[in-house]
Write a protein that holds these residues in place. Structure first.
Motif, mmCIF file in Angstrom:
data_model
loop_
_atom_site.group_PDB
_atom_site.id
_atom_site.type_symbol
_atom_site.label_atom_id
_atom_site.label_comp_id
_atom_site.label_asym_id
_atom_site.label_seq_id
_atom_site.Cartn_x
_atom_site.Cartn_y
_atom_site.Cartn_z
ATOM 1 N N SER A 200 0.794 -1.238 0.000
ATOM 2 C CA SER A 200 0.000 0.000 0.000
ATOM 3 C C SER A 200 0.818 1.276 0.000
ATOM 4 N N ASP A 201 0.318 2.280 -0.723
ATOM 5 C CA ASP A 201 0.954 3.592 -0.727
ATOM 6 C C ASP A 201 0.507 4.407 0.484
ATOM 7 N N ARG A 202 -0.796 4.341 0.795
ATOM 8 C CA ARG A 202 -1.334 5.100 1.923
ATOM 9 C C ARG A 202 -2.236 4.202 2.746
ATOM 10 N N VAL A 203 -2.415 4.582 4.015
ATOM 11 C CA VAL A 203 -3.226 3.760 4.917
ATOM 12 C C VAL A 203 -4.225 4.637 5.687
ATOM 13 N N TYR A 204 -5.472 4.181 5.733
ATOM 14 C CA TYR A 204 -6.485 4.804 6.592
ATOM 15 C C TYR A 204 -6.783 3.851 7.733
ATOM 16 N N VAL A 205 -6.927 4.424 8.936
ATOM 17 C CA VAL A 205 -7.360 3.644 10.092
ATOM 18 C C VAL A 205 -8.813 4.003 10.350
ATOM 19 N N ILE A 206 -9.647 2.979 10.484
ATOM 20 C CA ILE A 206 -11.055 3.252 10.799
ATOM 21 C C ILE A 206 -11.323 2.776 12.219
ATOM 22 N N ASN A 207 -11.919 3.649 13.003
ATOM 23 C CA ASN A 207 -12.200 3.312 14.387
ATOM 24 C C ASN A 207 -13.334 4.207 14.856
ATOM 25 N N ASN A 208 -14.291 3.603 15.542
ATOM 26 C CA ASN A 208 -15.405 4.362 16.079
ATOM 27 C C ASN A 208 -16.131 5.196 15.015
ATOM 28 N N GLY A 209 -16.227 4.654 13.814
ATOM 29 C CA GLY A 209 -17.018 5.287 12.764
ATOM 30 C C GLY A 209 -16.322 6.338 11.928
ATOM 31 N N VAL A 210 -15.095 6.699 12.333
ATOM 32 C CA VAL A 210 -14.376 7.692 11.531
ATOM 33 C C VAL A 210 -13.041 7.144 11.047
ATOM 34 N N THR A 211 -12.525 7.755 9.975
ATOM 35 C CA THR A 211 -11.220 7.346 9.468
ATOM 36 C C THR A 211 -10.186 8.397 9.851
ATOM 37 N N VAL A 212 -9.012 7.921 10.208
ATOM 38 C CA VAL A 212 -7.886 8.835 10.430
ATOM 39 C C VAL A 212 -6.713 8.304 9.625
ATOM 40 N N LEU A 215 -2.319 8.970 5.365
ATOM 41 C CA LEU A 215 -0.966 9.384 4.980
ATOM 42 C C LEU A 215 -0.196 8.187 4.439
ATOM 43 N N ASP A 216 1.044 8.413 4.049
ATOM 44 C CA ASP A 216 1.822 7.326 3.453
ATOM 45 C C ASP A 216 2.014 6.176 4.443
ATOM 46 N N SER A 217 2.113 4.964 3.897
ATOM 47 C CA SER A 217 2.142 3.748 4.712
ATOM 48 C C SER A 217 3.220 3.775 5.781
ATOM 49 N N LYS A 218 4.410 4.242 5.423
ATOM 50 C CA LYS A 218 5.500 4.212 6.406
ATOM 51 C C LYS A 218 5.162 5.051 7.628
ATOM 52 N N THR A 219 4.581 6.208 7.404
ATOM 53 C CA THR A 219 4.204 7.089 8.524
ATOM 54 C C THR A 219 3.160 6.413 9.406
ATOM 55 N N ILE A 220 2.135 5.848 8.782
ATOM 56 C CA ILE A 220 1.043 5.253 9.568
ATOM 57 C C ILE A 220 1.503 3.981 10.265
ATOM 58 N N LEU A 221 2.245 3.135 9.534
ATOM 59 C CA LEU A 221 2.615 1.831 10.086
ATOM 60 C C LEU A 221 3.763 1.913 11.088
ATOM 61 N N SER A 222 4.293 3.123 11.317
ATOM 62 C CA SER A 222 5.307 3.252 12.375
ATOM 63 C C SER A 222 4.755 4.063 13.538
ATOM 64 N N GLU A 225 0.446 4.572 18.210
ATOM 65 C CA GLU A 225 -0.901 4.937 18.648
ATOM 66 C C GLU A 225 -1.940 4.513 17.596
ATOM 67 N N LEU A 226 -1.610 4.788 16.324
ATOM 68 C CA LEU A 226 -2.531 4.418 15.242
ATOM 69 C C LEU A 226 -2.626 2.905 15.086
ATOM 70 N N LEU A 227 -1.493 2.221 15.263
ATOM 71 C CA LEU A 227 -1.511 0.755 15.146
ATOM 72 C C LEU A 227 -2.381 0.143 16.240
ATOM 73 N N LEU A 232 -3.657 -3.559 14.978
ATOM 74 C CA LEU A 232 -2.821 -4.115 13.912
ATOM 75 C C LEU A 232 -1.392 -4.290 14.415
ATOM 76 N N LYS A 233 -0.801 -5.410 14.040
ATOM 77 C CA LYS A 233 0.611 -5.635 14.387
ATOM 78 C C LYS A 233 1.427 -5.592 13.112
ATOM 79 N N VAL A 234 2.509 -4.837 13.127
ATOM 80 C CA VAL A 234 3.401 -4.829 11.975
ATOM 81 C C VAL A 234 4.794 -5.134 12.482
ATOM 82 N N ASN A 235 5.383 -6.164 11.913
ATOM 83 C CA ASN A 235 6.744 -6.535 12.261
ATOM 84 C C ASN A 235 7.675 -5.330 12.073
ATOM 85 N N PRO A 236 8.413 -4.926 13.126
ATOM 86 C CA PRO A 236 9.240 -3.721 13.026
ATOM 87 C C PRO A 236 10.169 -3.721 11.809
#
Ligand SMILES: Nc1ncnc2c1ncn2[C@@H]1O[C@H](COP(=O)(O)OP(=O)(O)OP(=O)(O)O)[C@@H](O)[C@H]1O
Ligand SMILES: [Mg+2]
Length: 241
Positions: A200-212, A215-222, A225-227, A232-236
């Motif tokens: 993925s190029d970008r990732v949205y997190v959906i929680n409690n009815g809204v998306t946050v 942004l680009d995958s690296k930013t979100i997946l590191s 708080e968002l993980l 979601l677990k992402v191998n470091p």
């Protein structure tokens, strides 16, 4: 495609989506992550025009999707989370042929496309089989093949890597890659952190009815708080690339 301020509730239930947003451009692969029951499948059904939101805009080429149906269905391909909800024909061949027959009038053209797609996904030996007898992994690949067969512009994948082997995951990855390369778009709802990090190029997190995010995958997946918010677990080792 753009979804803006989407509100949705199932009859008699509480609100699932309360102002969710998502956009995906041509040449882009976008992931949608979030806990079980957070509304990922619901959001994809809305994007595919299969459910109508109470409020909010679903835009395809900046125009309301609703005004472009049913024709626009050929342009959007949703691969369901549960293959049994998608499959309804009595043979794999007919499952692959169903949408194609609405698009192409020539049955030899339909047959040519089916043979080609079956070969690509290695399911030629399954063509005459009744889909309900297939294994879960086989069903998943058949549902993906039935969508790829009609060559949509936007691919919506709902948990594509559930119940499949690593070999099939590789072929799903290459399908997604081909979409990107042909300047098409894909949205992937998934709990598979590794697959998302790789595709993925970008990732949205959906929680409690809204998306946050968005942004680009690296930013979100590191972002721990968002993980956590996405459950979601992402191998470091996959985070820094
Ligand atoms: N047909 C339905 N009728 C009533 N409620 C539903 C229906 N489908 C889903 N829901 C509810 O809506 C909420 C969101 O469901 P949805 O399937 O969109 O979540 P999800 O994020 O895809 O979950 P998962 O990660 O398990 O696939 C859940 O609380 C679910 O129980
Ligand atoms: Mg789901």
């Amino acid at each position: 495609m753009k979804l803006e301020g989407i509100y949705f509730k199932y009859p008699g239930e509480v609100e699932v989506l309360k102002g969710a947003n998502l956009s995906v451009d041509r040449g882009e692969i976008v992931a949608l992550v979030g806990p079980v029951g957070s509304g990922k499948t619901t959001f994809l059904m809305i994007a595919a025009g299969l459910l109508e939101p109470e409020r909010g805009a679903v835009l395809l080429d900046d125009k309301p999707l609703k005004d472009q149906l049913p024709e626009a269905r050929e342009r959007i391909g949703l691969v369901f989370q549960n293959p049994d909800d998608q499959i309804f024909n009595s043979t794999v061949y007919d499952e692959l042929a169903f949408a194609l027959r609405q698009i192409h009038s020539s049955s030899s053209e339909v047959d040519r496309i089916i043979r080609k797609v079956a070969e690509k996904f290695n399911i030629t030996h399954l063509l005459n089989r009744p889909p309900y007898r297939l294994s879960m992994g086989e069903k998943r690949i058949v549902t993906l093949a039935s969508i790829i067969a009609y060559n949509p512009d936007i691919l919506l994948l709902d948990e594509p890597t559930a119940n499949v082997s690593s070999k099939i995951i590789e072929s799903i990855k290459s399908v997604v890659e081909e979409f990107k390369q042909s300047n098409k778009a894909a949205v992937i709802a998934s709990h598979d952190g590794e697959f998302i990090a790789e595709t993925s190029d970008r990732v949205y997190v959906i929680n409690n009815g809204v998306t946050v995010g968005g942004l680009d995958s690296k930013t979100i997946l590191s972002n721990d708080e968002l993980l956590t918010m996405a459950d979601l677990k992402v191998n470091p080792s996959k985070r820094v690339q």
